[in-house]
Enzyme design. Structure first.
Site, PDB file in Angstrom:
ATOM      1  N   ARG A   1       3.873  10.920  -4.725  1.00  0.00           N
ATOM      2  CA  ARG A   1       2.897  11.110  -5.802  1.00  0.00           C
ATOM      3  C   ARG A   1       2.904  12.559  -6.277  1.00  0.00           C
ATOM      4  O   ARG A   1       2.792  13.479  -5.473  1.00  0.00           O
ATOM      5  CB  ARG A   1       1.505  10.707  -5.302  1.00  0.00           C
ATOM      6  CG  ARG A   1       1.516   9.253  -4.846  1.00  0.00           C
ATOM      7  CD  ARG A   1       0.185   8.747  -4.401  1.00  0.00           C
ATOM      8  NE  ARG A   1       0.327   7.340  -4.013  1.00  0.00           N
ATOM      9  CZ  ARG A   1      -0.664   6.535  -3.663  1.00  0.00           C
ATOM     10  NH1 ARG A   1      -1.907   7.002  -3.678  1.00  0.00           N
ATOM     11  NH2 ARG A   1      -0.437   5.290  -3.328  1.00  0.00           N
TER      12      ARG A   1
ATOM     13  N   ARG B   1      -4.236  15.263   0.864  1.00  0.00           N
ATOM     14  CA  ARG B   1      -3.629  14.912  -0.429  1.00  0.00           C
ATOM     15  C   ARG B   1      -2.245  15.553  -0.476  1.00  0.00           C
ATOM     16  O   ARG B   1      -2.122  16.762  -0.593  1.00  0.00           O
ATOM     17  CB  ARG B   1      -4.513  15.436  -1.569  1.00  0.00           C
ATOM     18  CG  ARG B   1      -4.062  15.012  -2.965  1.00  0.00           C
ATOM     19  CD  ARG B   1      -4.974  15.580  -4.049  1.00  0.00           C
ATOM     20  NE  ARG B   1      -6.339  15.086  -3.923  1.00  0.00           N
ATOM     21  CZ  ARG B   1      -6.771  13.898  -4.369  1.00  0.00           C
ATOM     22  NH1 ARG B   1      -5.934  13.113  -4.996  1.00  0.00           N
ATOM     23  NH2 ARG B   1      -8.012  13.533  -4.196  1.00  0.00           N
TER      24      ARG B   1
ATOM     25  N   GLU C   1     -11.630   8.118   0.718  1.00  0.00           N
ATOM     26  CA  GLU C   1     -10.785   6.915   0.605  1.00  0.00           C
ATOM     27  C   GLU C   1      -9.598   6.934   1.584  1.00  0.00           C
ATOM     28  O   GLU C   1      -8.836   7.887   1.629  1.00  0.00           O
ATOM     29  CB  GLU C   1     -10.251   6.812  -0.825  1.00  0.00           C
ATOM     30  CG  GLU C   1      -9.311   5.634  -1.018  1.00  0.00           C
ATOM     31  CD  GLU C   1      -8.685   5.596  -2.415  1.00  0.00           C
ATOM     32  OE1 GLU C   1      -9.183   6.289  -3.318  1.00  0.00           O
ATOM     33  OE2 GLU C   1      -7.695   4.864  -2.585  1.00  0.00           O
TER      34      GLU C   1
ATOM     35  N   SER D   1      -7.262   0.767   0.063  1.00  0.00           N
ATOM     36  CA  SER D   1      -7.669   0.206  -1.211  1.00  0.00           C
ATOM     37  C   SER D   1      -7.102  -1.199  -1.338  1.00  0.00           C
ATOM     38  O   SER D   1      -5.920  -1.408  -1.098  1.00  0.00           O
ATOM     39  CB  SER D   1      -7.114   1.098  -2.317  1.00  0.00           C
ATOM     40  OG  SER D   1      -7.593   0.684  -3.562  1.00  0.00           O
TER      41      SER D   1
ATOM     42  N   ARG E   1      -3.810  10.196   5.755  1.00  0.00           N
ATOM     43  CA  ARG E   1      -5.275  10.200   5.703  1.00  0.00           C
ATOM     44  C   ARG E   1      -5.880   9.616   6.976  1.00  0.00           C
ATOM     45  O   ARG E   1      -6.947  10.044   7.419  1.00  0.00           O
ATOM     46  CB  ARG E   1      -5.776   9.438   4.472  1.00  0.00           C
ATOM     47  CG  ARG E   1      -5.497  10.229   3.207  1.00  0.00           C
ATOM     48  CD  ARG E   1      -6.284   9.769   2.021  1.00  0.00           C
ATOM     49  NE  ARG E   1      -5.999  10.642   0.891  1.00  0.00           N
ATOM     50  CZ  ARG E   1      -6.542  10.534  -0.312  1.00  0.00           C
ATOM     51  NH1 ARG E   1      -7.424   9.554  -0.544  1.00  0.00           N
ATOM     52  NH2 ARG E   1      -6.240  11.374  -1.265  1.00  0.00           N
TER      53      ARG E   1
END
Length: 437
Positions: A275, A290, A362, A365, A402
């Site tokens: 990403r 991140r 988060e 998902s 994460r």
RNA sequence: GGAGGCGUCGCCUAGUCCGGUCUAUGGCGCCCGCCUGCUAAGCGGGUUUGGGGCUACAACCCCAUCGAGGGUUCAAAUCCCUCCGCCUCCGCCA
């Protein structure tokens, strides 16, 4: 893409969905107009083409007749052939221009349709990112003050354990890159093994997919719209680095018609995720929360549209089972309409408690993409009702980095060691605690 | 990276050299019907997908679809170009 029949019969519903997403409702009217034009051109073209074919098919027999004929008959035949040829040539050039118009109309309609996001599930809370609804909160964050020490953040803990090396990550690859070393590397493998074991126990088929894909796969899953700026592109080879295994797992059955008897099909894929994190400068700049690359175990389901909702709940149950086994406090949110991404009609996120930040963040998902992706990717099912698009759903079982953040921070001890949840111990040689070097 | 071969409606396959009679052949499978103590066999019919017209989302009609996209032509599975995929050989390589 959405069902054009819904757009034609109930455009108000589509406009409302666009508004809920914070997207342009005018797209609906532009698309309706383009769709009408496309159909008009289609009719025009097929009628004209039919005439052209009819005229053209007379040429062969007339040539044959001409060869056999002689005298006056020959002249007559020649005249007839000339006449037909002239007509055929005129029709051919007419067809050519009508076809160009038809292709333009089609391209316009396709382009607009591709830009339209999925219809939002009316139960999703309406609004921007902050308008999420909390469905459930599980577990209680530890009271570190009561325990007599301030919680360290994952960078400090990970560095002390020799698990995370941010400095060398930056040296070798740049900011937002890391090395997992020692127990850090082992932790990733443990998490992945644990997640895949859990999924296969529930009957999901393990898959290791390619993480470089063609444009059609990226486009079909809906990542080249607003999300495009976050996608890495390998220009020289016209390939994209996937941001999630959802992409190859969705494209896996592209252009296929699946027998309804083989549904639901459930896969669990393990892949790296890339990403660009454009526009997130200054957000979560420290550590591995991140990053530009991480590994993830992702579930993916193909089901009949009428079963999609139940499947969504099912994927969420698997995610909860995983979270529960890690003994980390979390909450489940119903993601707001403005934060769904182009493909999802509804999305449930699990947010884990992060002690150093004092808030939930988060970690997984689960999305119900209904028939949006299957329409774009040409994935259909065949049952008694005929051939129709099916629904696709995806859900994170474990996003490694994460999860490591949450694990280290929630299970840290006053002495800097970290307790290993029981479920992970078998994958870490029975180890109950990770000790600082 | 170099050389060659191949890609046809679920599977196999005819057709491609020499463009029109291809509304794409035949077999297998599948579906419907007939026949039949039952099953099998046999017989008859159907069986790509997408779009459009007309409509009851039926029937019917039309267009596109022979890996994909362009081109030539009145006409392309068939001729030309580009791309993709598979196979074989050579080179390189984890």
């Amino acid at each position: 893409m959405i069902d054009l029949r819904i757009l034609r019969s109930d455009p108000e519903r589509v406009r409302a969905s666009q508004l809920a997403r914070g997207e342009d409702p005018a797209l609906v009217d532009a698309l309706l107009a383009a769709d009408a034009r496309r159909r008009e051109q289609e009719t025009l073209f097929s009628e004209l083409r039919n005439r052209q074919k009819q005229v053209s098919s007379r040429v062969g027999p007339l040539r044959g007749a001409l060869k056999k004929a002689d005298g006056a008959d020959r002249e007559q035949a020649q005249r007839e052939l000339d006449q037909v040829m002239t007509q055929a040539q005129e029709l051919a050039s007419e067809v050519k221009s009508v076809e160009a118009a038809r292709q333009d109309a089609e391209a316009d309609a396709d382009r607009l349709l591709a830009g339209l996001s999925n219809l939002v599930d009316p139960r999703a809370p309406v609004g921007g990112e902050q308008e999420f609804r909390i469905i459930e909160t599980v577990g209680t964050p530890r009271d570190f003050a009561a325990e007599g020490f301030a919680p360290r953040d994952h960078v400090e803990l990970g560095t002390a354990l020799g698990a995370i090396d941010m400095e060398r990550g930056a040296k070798v690859s740049g900011s937002r890159f890391y090395f997992l070393t020692g127990v850090g590397a082992l932790l990733e493998l443990a998490l992945i093994n644990h997640a895949v074991a859990l999924a296969t126990a529930h009957g999901l088929l393990p898959v290791i997919p390619p993480s470089l894909v063609r444009p059609a796969a990226m486009e079909g899953t809906g990542f080249l719209g607003q999300a495009a700026e976050n996608v890495y592109r390998v220009e020289l080879d016209d390939l994209y680095l996937v941001g999630t295994a959802e992409v190859p797992l969705a494209a896996y059955h592209s252009d296929e018609i699946l027998d309804a008897a083989t549904l639901p099909r459930r896969y669990v894929g393990w892949s790296p995720c890339y990403r660009r994190e454009a526009g997130s400068y200054g957000k979560d700049t420290s550590g591995i929360f991140r990053v530009h690359w991480f590994d993830k175990v992702e579930m993916f389901s193909y089901v009949a549209p009428e079963d999609a909702e139940a499947e969504h709940e099912q994927l969420l149950r698997y995610e909860r089972e995983m979270q529960d086994s890690l003994e980390i406090p979390y909450r489940i949110i119903d993601v707001a309409s403005g934060d769904l991404g182009a493909s999802a009609a509804r999305k449930f996120d699990i947010e884990a408690w992060v002690p150093s930040q004092g808030r939930y963040r988060e970690v997984t998902s689960a999305s119900n993409c209904t028939e949006f992706q299957s329409r774009r990717l040409g994935i259909r099912m065949r049952d008694a009702q005929g051939i129709r698009p099916l629904a696709t759903l995806n859900g994170t079982l474990v996003a490694v980095t994460r999860t490591i953040v949450a694990l280290l921070e929630n299970h840290q001890q006053a002495d800097g060691s970290v307790a290993v949840p029981v479920a992970l111990r078998p994958y870490l040689g029975g180890r109950a605690r990770l000790e600082p070097l």
